[in-house]
Design a protein around this motif. Structure first.
Motif, short mmCIF file in Angstrom:
data_model
loop_
_atom_site.label_atom_id
_atom_site.label_comp_id
_atom_site.label_asym_id
_atom_site.label_seq_id
_atom_site.Cartn_x
_atom_site.Cartn_y
_atom_site.Cartn_z
N SER A 1 -0.80 3.54 4.17
CA SER A 1 -0.72 2.05 4.63
C SER A 1 -1.31 1.71 6.52
O SER A 1 -1.47 0.84 6.86
N SER B 1 0.71 -1.21 0.12
CA SER B 1 0.27 -0.33 0.32
C SER B 1 0.94 1.32 0.23
O SER B 1 0.53 2.28 -1.09
N ASN C 1 -5.95 -0.35 -1.32
CA ASN C 1 -6.20 -0.62 -0.26
C ASN C 1 -7.42 -1.99 0.38
O ASN C 1 -7.12 -2.62 0.79
N ASN D 1 -5.29 5.47 -3.70
CA ASN D 1 -4.60 4.06 -3.03
C ASN D 1 -5.79 3.69 -2.25
O ASN D 1 -5.91 2.93 -2.09
#
Length: 413
Positions: A384, A251, A268, A264
């Motif tokens: 992340s 990620s 994820n 993102n």
């Protein structure tokens, strides 16, 4: 052609991304003038941004409409992890700024208007939450998307029959397949993004603001590799690093180069699926994290504020640093509702020390100069962390219910 596609999809995505990264860096140094090389990167990010709002809306609506009991504790856990980790990030930034104080050059004044105070931030957030759902989808306003998706999901849960819910679930599965297809182009997209960054910025940015960049990146690294793993490890009562490294690798790398939490979100969600998480849970926790899990933003606000204080010779007492951490945490959680993100919240934090907006906006200008690095690292940490804490919350909930599993085996998949 079918065999080529099959081999491409079955080979290691991370290895392909690393290869694309290296190729992009080499091309950025050797042929920086060939701008067409950066086009795949722009197309990749644009495609992810385009599909992400639809993906979130459909998945959240479907998850809420079909959700059973028992996932409420997971949401309590993940919200606590999001908020507490952001507060810890602000504390790390304070400690780093005291140990390695930096000064910044204050001269030019930006003409950008920051929020007038925390009230304006809250007001902006509420207006986005209750904005037109179609407008929220078109403009990618995830607070509004989440709100209306939850409302629709609750309504469907109350009145829709199983057939309608199954159709919505099938639609969610179809969009997920589209997302998987887009992510297969990640190596080519990363190559284009790296080429663009290297060809446009080069290494010159490190010379004038090297100490400030090192402080920001150092604080982000401490949070990513120390405080977040400690928080996850205490929650799971297991070694968290296999999960931490997997989230950073799958990620964080993509988020670093795309510099977009919105882009993102699909990445994820795919990661959470590979980790074996419940889609009813992560389809809500991931977009929620993109709105309130803002560790990187808290670090940026705190470090830049204390850098201005150090430059002006302002002594910051311990009680004020505690207040600054709390303000940075709350402001960071509201940064998704402010155009310009964390940088434009610096003047609000500076006002705590009586620093005028004319001076604090110069820090914002410096932030935009180093934004290529600052925003990339900040987004990588935030994104992340969304996956890390979603997984931590679910595994913690499973452990409480006695569902033992081989964590290392799951993380290694």
């Amino acid at each position: 052609m079918r065999n080529i596609i099959k081999k491409w999809t079955k080979s290691s995505l991370i290895l392909k991304i690393v290869i694309g990264l290296i190729i992009g860096a080499i091309l950025g140094v050797t042929v920086p003038g060939v701008s067409i090389i950066g086009l795949p990167g722009e197309l990749f990010v644009t495609a992810l941004k385009a599909i992400a709002p639809i993906l979130v809306f459909v998945l959240v609506s479907s998850a809420i409409s079909k959700a059973g009991s028992g996932i409420g504790s997971r949401f309590k856990t993940v919200i606590f992890l999001y908020m507490f980790s952001t507060l810890l990030a602000a504390m790390v930034a304070v400690a780093g700024s005291y140990l390695f104080p930096v000064s910044i050059h204050l001269s030019s004044i930006s003409n950008i208007t920051p929020p007038s105070g925390f009230e304006e931030i809250v007001s902006n957030m509420l207006l986005k939450i209750f904005s037109n759902p179609l407008k929220a989808l078109v403009e990618g306003e995830y607070l509004g998307i989440l709100f209306w998706a939850i409302v629709l999901g609750i309504a469907l849960k109350m009145v829709a029959n199983d057939t309608t819910k199954d159709v919505l679930s099938d639609l969610a599965d179809s969009i997920t397949i589209i997302v998987r297809g887009i992510i297969q182009f990640a190596p080519i997209g990363i190559m284009g993004l790296v080429f663009k960054s290297v060809s446009e910025s080069g290494l010159g940015i490190f010379t004038q603001y090297g100490q400030l960049i090192l402080l920001l990146v150092g604080c982000i690294a401490v949070v990513a590799f120390v405080t977040d793993p400690i928080l996850a490890g205490l929650t799971l009562k297991r070694n968290p690093y296999p999960l931490v490294f997997k989230c950073l690798r799958e990620s964080g790398i993509t988020a670093f180069f795309s510099r977009s939490s919105a882009a993102n979100i699909p990445v994820n969600m795919q990661l959470c699926e590979r980790l074996g998480l419940d889609r009813d849970f992560y389809s809500i926790s991931i977009p929620l994290g993109s709105a309130i899990n803002m560790e990187g933003a808290a670090i940026t606000i705190t470090v830049m504020t204390l850098a201005v204080c150090h430059t002006l010779g302002i002594s910051v007492s311990l009680p004020l640093t505690i207040v600054l951490c709390i303000i940075s945490t709350l402001a960071a959680c509201g940064s998704s509702g402010v155009a310009g993100g964390s940088l434009l919240l610096i003047p609000m934090a500076c006002s705590l020390f009586g620093i005028s907006s004319d001076i604090s906006m110069q820090a914002v200008a410096v932030g935009f100069i180093i934004g290529v690095i600052q925003d990339s690292c900040e987004t990588a940490l935030n994104s992340s962390g969304d996956a890390l804490f979603s997984a931590t919350a679910e595994y913690h909930d499973r452990a409480k219910r006695g569902e033992e599993m081989n964590y290392l085996g799951e993380f290694a998949k």
